[in-house]
Design a protein around this motif. Structure first.
Motif, mmCIF file in Angstrom:
data_model
loop_
_atom_site.group_PDB
_atom_site.id
_atom_site.type_symbol
_atom_site.label_atom_id
_atom_site.label_comp_id
_atom_site.label_asym_id
_atom_site.label_seq_id
_atom_site.Cartn_x
_atom_site.Cartn_y
_atom_site.Cartn_z
ATOM 1 N N ALA A 136 -7.601 -18.619 21.153
ATOM 2 C CA ALA A 136 -6.988 -18.532 19.826
ATOM 3 C C ALA A 136 -5.900 -17.467 19.818
ATOM 4 C CB ALA A 136 -8.034 -18.201 18.767
ATOM 5 N N ASN A 137 -4.913 -17.719 18.974
ATOM 6 C CA ASN A 137 -3.791 -16.809 18.776
ATOM 7 C C ASN A 137 -3.565 -16.760 17.270
ATOM 8 O OD1 ASN A 137 -1.393 -15.395 18.867
ATOM 9 N ND2 ASN A 137 -0.177 -17.110 19.647
ATOM 10 N N LEU A 138 -3.981 -15.654 16.638
ATOM 11 C CA LEU A 138 -4.100 -15.625 15.175
ATOM 12 C C LEU A 138 -3.243 -14.524 14.569
ATOM 13 C CD1 LEU A 138 -7.976 -15.648 15.472
ATOM 14 C CD2 LEU A 138 -6.634 -17.629 14.704
ATOM 15 N N ARG A 139 -2.399 -14.884 13.611
ATOM 16 C CA ARG A 139 -1.699 -13.846 12.852
ATOM 17 C C ARG A 139 -2.687 -13.207 11.900
ATOM 18 N NH1 ARG A 139 3.094 -16.384 10.447
ATOM 19 N NH2 ARG A 139 2.859 -14.625 9.028
ATOM 20 N N LYS A 140 -2.621 -11.902 11.799
ATOM 21 C CA LYS A 140 -3.659 -11.201 11.028
ATOM 22 C C LYS A 140 -3.756 -11.708 9.593
ATOM 23 C CE LYS A 140 -3.299 -7.010 9.629
ATOM 24 N NZ LYS A 140 -3.109 -5.556 9.796
ATOM 25 N N GLU A 141 -2.608 -11.986 8.988
ATOM 26 C CA GLU A 141 -2.625 -12.423 7.577
ATOM 27 C C GLU A 141 -3.321 -13.772 7.430
ATOM 28 O OE1 GLU A 141 0.097 -10.393 9.262
ATOM 29 O OE2 GLU A 141 0.992 -12.359 8.944
ATOM 30 N N GLU A 167 -14.672 -13.059 9.920
ATOM 31 C CA GLU A 167 -15.605 -14.157 10.149
ATOM 32 C C GLU A 167 -14.967 -15.245 11.026
ATOM 33 O OE1 GLU A 167 -18.065 -17.044 7.139
ATOM 34 O OE2 GLU A 167 -17.052 -15.284 6.309
ATOM 35 N N ASP A 168 -13.701 -15.516 10.721
ATOM 36 C CA ASP A 168 -12.936 -16.513 11.466
ATOM 37 C C ASP A 168 -12.806 -16.076 12.933
ATOM 38 O OD1 ASP A 168 -11.310 -18.905 11.387
ATOM 39 O OD2 ASP A 168 -9.543 -17.599 11.574
ATOM 40 N N VAL A 169 -12.446 -14.813 13.153
ATOM 41 C CA VAL A 169 -12.262 -14.307 14.514
ATOM 42 C C VAL A 169 -13.570 -14.420 15.294
ATOM 43 C CG1 VAL A 169 -11.713 -12.286 15.922
ATOM 44 C CG2 VAL A 169 -10.380 -12.743 13.852
ATOM 45 N N VAL A 170 -14.692 -14.069 14.646
ATOM 46 C CA VAL A 170 -16.000 -14.152 15.308
ATOM 47 C C VAL A 170 -16.298 -15.607 15.711
ATOM 48 C CG1 VAL A 170 -18.501 -13.930 14.947
ATOM 49 C CG2 VAL A 170 -16.970 -12.066 14.280
ATOM 50 N N ALA A 171 -15.893 -16.555 14.885
ATOM 51 C CA ALA A 171 -16.118 -17.966 15.214
ATOM 52 C C ALA A 171 -15.388 -18.352 16.505
ATOM 53 C CB ALA A 171 -15.666 -18.856 14.058
ATOM 54 N N TYR A 172 -14.201 -17.800 16.704
ATOM 55 C CA TYR A 172 -13.478 -18.062 17.959
ATOM 56 C C TYR A 172 -14.123 -17.332 19.130
ATOM 57 C CZ TYR A 172 -9.746 -20.293 15.308
ATOM 58 O OH TYR A 172 -9.031 -21.145 14.519
ATOM 59 N N ARG A 196 -12.964 -3.824 12.216
ATOM 60 C CA ARG A 196 -12.297 -3.026 11.186
ATOM 61 C C ARG A 196 -11.023 -2.401 11.757
ATOM 62 N NH1 ARG A 196 -10.641 1.721 11.397
ATOM 63 N NH2 ARG A 196 -12.433 2.289 12.635
ATOM 64 N N GLN A 197 -11.158 -1.840 12.960
ATOM 65 C CA GLN A 197 -10.022 -1.208 13.627
ATOM 66 C C GLN A 197 -8.895 -2.218 13.897
ATOM 67 O OE1 GLN A 197 -10.634 -0.081 17.962
ATOM 68 N NE2 GLN A 197 -10.350 1.916 17.031
ATOM 69 N N VAL A 198 -9.284 -3.365 14.407
ATOM 70 C CA VAL A 198 -8.297 -4.399 14.733
ATOM 71 C C VAL A 198 -7.576 -4.856 13.468
ATOM 72 C CG1 VAL A 198 -8.157 -6.829 15.445
ATOM 73 C CG2 VAL A 198 -9.377 -5.167 16.867
ATOM 74 N N MET A 199 -8.346 -5.122 12.412
ATOM 75 C CA MET A 199 -7.746 -5.591 11.164
ATOM 76 C C MET A 199 -6.832 -4.526 10.551
ATOM 77 S SD MET A 199 -8.398 -8.683 10.497
ATOM 78 C CE MET A 199 -9.404 -9.997 11.173
ATOM 79 N N ASP A 200 -7.185 -3.261 10.756
ATOM 80 C CA ASP A 200 -6.359 -2.164 10.235
ATOM 81 C C ASP A 200 -5.046 -2.032 10.996
ATOM 82 O OD1 ASP A 200 -8.063 -1.379 8.327
ATOM 83 O OD2 ASP A 200 -8.685 0.510 9.269
ATOM 84 N N LEU A 201 -5.094 -2.257 12.316
ATOM 85 C CA LEU A 201 -3.993 -1.774 13.151
ATOM 86 C C LEU A 201 -2.996 -2.822 13.626
ATOM 87 C CD1 LEU A 201 -5.886 0.773 15.454
ATOM 88 C CD2 LEU A 201 -4.424 1.304 13.499
ATOM 89 N N VAL A 202 -3.430 -4.038 13.899
ATOM 90 C CA VAL A 202 -2.541 -4.920 14.664
ATOM 91 C C VAL A 202 -1.884 -6.004 13.815
ATOM 92 C CG1 VAL A 202 -3.936 -4.510 16.732
ATOM 93 C CG2 VAL A 202 -4.273 -6.607 15.390
ATOM 94 N N ASP A 203 -0.891 -6.661 14.417
ATOM 95 C CA ASP A 203 -0.181 -7.756 13.767
ATOM 96 C C ASP A 203 -0.820 -9.109 14.093
ATOM 97 O OD1 ASP A 203 1.985 -5.935 13.032
ATOM 98 O OD2 ASP A 203 2.475 -5.958 15.169
ATOM 99 N N ARG A 204 -1.442 -9.172 15.263
ATOM 100 C CA ARG A 204 -1.872 -10.468 15.788
ATOM 101 C C ARG A 204 -3.116 -10.266 16.651
ATOM 102 N NH1 ARG A 204 0.352 -13.546 20.126
ATOM 103 N NH2 ARG A 204 1.914 -11.978 20.586
ATOM 104 N N ILE A 205 -3.956 -11.285 16.701
ATOM 105 C CA ILE A 205 -5.187 -11.223 17.497
ATOM 106 C C ILE A 205 -5.220 -12.409 18.450
ATOM 107 C CG2 ILE A 205 -7.725 -11.273 17.418
ATOM 108 C CD1 ILE A 205 -7.403 -10.198 14.467
ATOM 109 N N VAL A 206 -5.415 -12.108 19.732
ATOM 110 C CA VAL A 206 -5.576 -13.155 20.738
ATOM 111 C C VAL A 206 -7.022 -13.095 21.212
ATOM 112 C CG1 VAL A 206 -4.908 -13.874 23.071
ATOM 113 C CG2 VAL A 206 -3.155 -13.146 21.432
ATOM 114 N N VAL A 207 -7.693 -14.243 21.178
ATOM 115 C CA VAL A 207 -9.114 -14.270 21.545
ATOM 116 C C VAL A 207 -9.288 -14.900 22.930
ATOM 117 C CG1 VAL A 207 -11.435 -15.043 20.885
ATOM 118 C CG2 VAL A 207 -9.754 -14.482 19.108
ATOM 119 N N PHE A 208 -10.056 -14.210 23.769
ATOM 120 C CA PHE A 208 -10.420 -14.719 25.096
ATOM 121 C C PHE A 208 -11.868 -15.190 25.063
ATOM 122 C CE2 PHE A 208 -7.435 -13.011 28.542
ATOM 123 C CZ PHE A 208 -6.411 -12.718 27.683
ATOM 124 N N ARG A 209 -12.101 -16.339 25.728
ATOM 125 C CA ARG A 209 -13.487 -16.771 25.907
ATOM 126 C C ARG A 209 -13.638 -17.358 27.296
ATOM 127 N NH1 ARG A 209 -14.135 -20.213 21.872
ATOM 128 N NH2 ARG A 209 -14.271 -22.129 23.057
#
Ligand SMILES: Nc1ncnc2c1ncn2[C@@H]1O[C@H](COP(=O)(O)OP(=O)(O)O)[C@@H](O)[C@H]1O
Ligand SMILES: [Mg+2]
Length: 257
Positions: free
Chosen positions: A228-233, A238-243, A209-222
């Motif tokens: 993954a490198n995802l623009r918030k829009e 659910e998609d982020v959790v899949a990554y 919730r915090q991430v979706m509220d605050l940032v422009d972009r999400i980078v996922v580490f595994r």
């Protein structure tokens, strides 16, 4: 002046046989707020420690504000303009709150006694009070040493530091993990203030919730790699959790998976 404030190329850290961070290519634009997400042990904090010179990288390049950098330690990174709230707090236990806030950047003044600059404790205490008001944290006695404070209070002191000094880049590693609802909301307000001021931020958080509220972009580490490198829009929780879980990998990172 380049549009890019921070770039890492092939940034890698091995602890003996543990490949904690492997080949991270990461870019942050000026004014941009990016979240780093990933499971525990994915390499997020390791990434932060290489950038800020807490540890020395195994290989790779870090370009900050247009120049290759190799910080010997976190104070050197701070002096270059990177303000960091570490997951395990790097506060000096025996010092009080103003001393911690101003560590490495003490306010000084001239006085009538001679040609030497003196520490201006009054100014530092005042600015400490101002900073704590911004975080909303209530610390009964700011002159008490840090070691007697709760985890949440210590975290707020560290965050108050980022809100007090203009920096070229702010990095927060799970800043609200130990905080209550009210303190979390205050930290989120500080993040919004940084955004309005055009100051770039890397935010490590598990809070969707915090991430979706605050940032422009999400980078996922595994498992030490960016997957993954995802623009918030263009994404959702659910998609982020899949990554994060490895159910999905972006094609451009597939080789790494
Ligand atoms: N000093 C260290 N020595 C050995 N292994 C480490 C050290 N620090 C971290 N690791 C390992 O590196 C991996 C990444 O850890 P970390 O960066 O803390 O992950 P995250 O912050 O994403 O939870 C983990 O497997 C962790 O156990
Ligand atoms: Mg971590």
């Amino acid at each position: 002046m380049s549009d890019i404030i921070l770039e890492t190329r092939d940034l890698t850290k091995h602890y003996g046989g543990v490949h904690a961070l492997e080949g991270a290519n990461f870019t942050l634009r000026r004014g941009e707020h990016v979240a780093i997400m990933g499971d525990n042990g994915a390499g997020k904090s390791t990434f932060v420690r290489q950038i800020t010179g807490v540890e020395q990288r195994t290989r790779g390049e870090i370009i900050f504000d247009g120049k290759p950098v190799h910080f010997a330690g976190p104070l050197e990174a701070r002096n270059a303009g990177i303000e960091t709230v570490f997951q395990t707090l790097a506060l000096a236990d025996q010092l009080d709150v103003p001393d911690n806030l101003f560590l490495g950047r003490e306010i000084t003044k001239y006085n009538w006694l001679g040609p030497f600059r003196m520490l201006d404790y009054k100014a530092m205490r005042q600015r400490t009070m101002d900073a704590l008001v911004k975080t909303g944290v209530k610390i009964p006695n700011i002159r008490g040493s840090i070691e007697r404070m709760s985890g949440g209070q210590r975290q707020c002191v560290a965050i108050a530091r980022t809100a007090t000094f203009h920096s070229k880049l702010t990095i927060m590693d799970e800043p609200t993990a130990a905080l209550g609802v009210q303190e979390t909301a205050q930290v989120e307000n500080i993040v919004r203030t940084l955004k309005e001021a055009g100051e770039p931020l890397i935010l490590i958080s598990h809070n969707m919730r915090q991430v979706m509220d605050l940032v422009d972009r999400i980078v996922v580490f595994r498992r030490g790699r960016i997957c993954a490198n995802l623009r918030k829009e263009e994404t959702n929780g659910e998609d982020v959790v899949a990554y994060i879980t490895g159910a999905k990998t972006q094609p451009e990172y597939e080789e790494a998976a």
